[in-house]
Design an enzyme around this catalytic site. Structure first.
Site, PDB file in Angstrom:
ATOM      1  N   THR B 179      -5.050  28.839   3.334  1.00  0.00           N
ATOM      2  CA  THR B 179      -3.801  29.359   2.773  1.00  0.00           C
ATOM      3  C   THR B 179      -3.829  29.187   1.333  1.00  0.00           C
ATOM      4  O   THR B 179      -3.550  28.111   0.828  1.00  0.00           O
ATOM      5  CB  THR B 179      -2.583  28.558   3.152  1.00  0.00           C
ATOM      6  OG1 THR B 179      -2.409  28.692   4.499  1.00  0.00           O
ATOM      7  CG2 THR B 179      -1.350  29.089   2.449  1.00  0.00           C
ATOM      8  N   GLU B 259      -2.135  18.619   2.106  1.00  0.00           N
ATOM      9  CA  GLU B 259      -0.923  17.875   2.466  1.00  0.00           C
ATOM     10  C   GLU B 259      -1.226  16.536   3.125  1.00  0.00           C
ATOM     11  O   GLU B 259      -1.787  16.467   4.211  1.00  0.00           O
ATOM     12  CB  GLU B 259      -0.060  18.720   3.384  1.00  0.00           C
ATOM     13  CG  GLU B 259       0.664  19.815   2.616  1.00  0.00           C
ATOM     14  CD  GLU B 259       1.328  20.825   3.511  1.00  0.00           C
ATOM     15  OE1 GLU B 259       1.145  20.761   4.730  1.00  0.00           O
ATOM     16  OE2 GLU B 259       2.043  21.690   2.967  1.00  0.00           O
ATOM     17  N   SER B 383      13.011  22.892   7.293  1.00  0.00           N
ATOM     18  CA  SER B 383      14.369  22.466   7.633  1.00  0.00           C
ATOM     19  C   SER B 383      14.982  21.666   6.489  1.00  0.00           C
ATOM     20  O   SER B 383      14.410  21.548   5.424  1.00  0.00           O
ATOM     21  CB  SER B 383      14.361  21.654   8.922  1.00  0.00           C
ATOM     22  OG  SER B 383      13.411  20.627   8.852  1.00  0.00           O
TER      23      SER B 383
END
Lengths: 383, 383
Positions: B179, B259, B383
């Site tokens: 990505t 990450e 979220s």
């Protein structure tokens, strides 16, 4: 219960000292007949543990008198010495039971790449043989646990016969098969060839579709033993259905107890051009770490479902895809559907349905979320 | 630096308000020529974002005048409205620059399945056009960051010409491509066909072998623009080598900033029968969650390497496999090698070498470990 629910079987679970925890670690299941039909399926991992290599050969004639199982060591990647240790374990068991070593199956689970402490294992086998009992199923189910938090058992009552089973498996759960050891017994009167056909079909749609972390083990074994002790000759359709239900129950127990899981997830692909397409799509989603962490975070992030679907070669048009999460169609025709905040992910069960609109086949993969506890348990396992 | 290191390019990075954080989120790179040769490679995900669909078409004639990029929204799975938004973005950029919309490439990154707020994006494009500068490379590199903690830039100095590039990418890093959004510029004089050949070869062995979490994005784009402003006609071998080095540097920066990673891992397979076999084996290991969590736990659990190798169809015999971890041969001939406690995993870099003893080919996949922080970041992302 479980492996001693059917007539003609004895079992035991004892502590040999293989596990640092001092918990039970050797299990024995014996078929007292009159029949000794058997079938088994094994991991498709090419790096197969010594007990898999042994048992694959031993069961190839359709007969097995006993299964000896140990936790506390996988006996995988252990070379000639490892194979010899499996052989010695089978011989010791055979000697104690008065049967042929070639009719004793061996299963091991635990850390890869360490030799088994035979000075502990062989006395354990002896203790297990002494402890054999028609009520020993629960002890056996307990002795095969590794990181499992509960023992897994299931029973099916057929017309005049019984099928019972036990399973272990918590991490390294993936297809072909999940990391699991499963022993199933039945007192039905049934030949090895029929057993094998029923077992292959049952595992294909249950254990093979259980995919906790995409990691395939070196030791997976599912054994099915038939004693014929009930005298009942089963209707093969009923037997296969019952066996399938039993395997499904055990598979669900494996997923529910998967390492660190906080959600049990079913990923179902519908309206696929083929069953293979449906399975491929469901598995791609079930294996996406981003999808699995989103579910852990109770986040109905359907974009991560679509991005996983898009990596497959299944027949579909991206602009036709629908995705439903716990009943809410969050993605419609490849784009935004109902509001994602309508999806309730507070409960343990999550159902994801992907509609490919490309045919009439469907398949479900059972998986779980990727959590802090998974990382914790698996980063600390061998150290 | 980076995209403005080569002559003939201006760039900018501005804040349009797409990100809740208020950080820069729109970047613009403009090729002032005299040449406008361009090549690009895109995600192979079949669920491709609107900007990928647009840019794939726009670059197909080998020309691009500008690239407009936004973070704060992927514009993927957004249907006809999403495609129209990409189109409007290209048109707005073209109008401001006085070029054709069909020569403007568009890249987006962020959450999938949300429409971009065009009332913020279009003014952002205008601000970016106004801010364009021959020194704007660093600002542009910053504006394309999402969960990246640092901006990624690299420069290669060729004979009489320069290649410079910027990249973003932190999660969803997987092949075909990771990505990532990457823009590379050069002032060499070189035709689109040669650019494309050099770019495909460079990405094949760099970005395509960067596999952080096995998840393939819907938006991956690597663009290469050539202005010819240096007047230098490069030796194609040198240019390809330089481009490869630059891509490799950017790819390593992506992995290092992946990450939550605490280890950068290279998985190298040697003595394979084919390059494909070597890549397949390295990738299977790099994608094993059990292997990745073990490395996080500083546990040289080589059994998890072998069990991943065993799932592939590469040519090898299990009893011949050697595995070396940070210089210690922990697995020899498929069995136990040197003591695993000799392996030092305290540092950030981990090198795993798998010897298949089946041929002479090799390949490396770059990945990272699976950590609590990965789970944390990815369970909280949308979220």
């Amino acid at each position: 219960m479980s492996v001693t629910a059917a007539q003609g079987f004895r079992a035991a679970g004892v502590t040999a000292g293989l596990k640092a925890s001092g918990k039970p670690d050797v299990a024995l299941v014996v078929n007292d007949g009159p029949s000794r039909s058997a079938a088994a399926v094994f991991t498709s991992n090419r790096v197969a543990a010594a007990p898999v290599q042994w048992s694959r050969q031993a069961v190839s004639d359709g007969r097995a008198d006993a299964v000896i199982l140990n936790s506390g060591g996988a006996n995988a990647c252990t070379g000639a010495e490892g194979f010899q240790n499996t052989h010695r374990t089978a011989e010791k068991t055979a000697e104690l039971l008065g049967v042929s070593a070639g009719d004793v199956l061996v299963c091991s689970t635990g850390l890869i790449g360490e030799q088994l402490p035979m000075d502990k294992l062989l006395p354990g086998v002896e203790a297990a043989a002494k402890a054999l009992s028609g009520e020993g199923g629960a002890e056996a189910a307990e002795a095969i646990m590794t990181t499992d938090t509960v023992k897994k058992e299931a029973v099916f009552s057929g017309t005049g016969y019984t099928i019972g089973g036990m399973a272990k498996g918590a991490g390294m759960l993936a297809p072909g098969l999940a990391t699991m050891l499963v022993v199933i017994t039945t007192d039905a009167q049934i030949e090895a060839a029929a057993l094998e056909m029923a077992l292959r079909e049952a595992t294909r749609v249950t254990f093979d579709r259980t995919d906790s972390d995409g990691c395939m083990s070196t030791n997976d074994t599912v054994v099915l033993l038939a004693s014929g002790a009930s005298g009942a000759v089963p209707d093969l359709d009923e037997f296969s259905r019952g066996l399938g239900m039993l395997c499904s129950k055990l598979a669900r127990q494996l997923i529910t107890d998967a390492e660190g899981a906080s959600h049990d997830i079913s990923v179902t692909t519908i309206n696929a051009a083929s069953e293979r397409d449906a399975e491929t799509v469901s598995r791609a989603v079930a294996r996406s770490n981003l999808f699995k962490t989103a579910i852990f975070g109770k986040d109905p992030n359907w974009g991560r479902v679509l991005s996983a679907v898009g990596t497959t070669d299944a027949a579909f048009e991206p602009e036709n895809l629908n995705v439903t999460m716990n009943g809410v169609q969050v993605c419609r025709n490849g784009g935004v559907g109902d509001p994602r905040d309508q999806v309730d992910l507070e409960g343990r069960d999550v159902a994801v349905v992907i509609d490919l609109k490309a045919g009439e086949e469907s398949a479900t993969i059972w998986t779980n979320d990727l959590t802090h506890d998974y990382v914790h348990e698996n980063s600390a396992y061998s150290s």
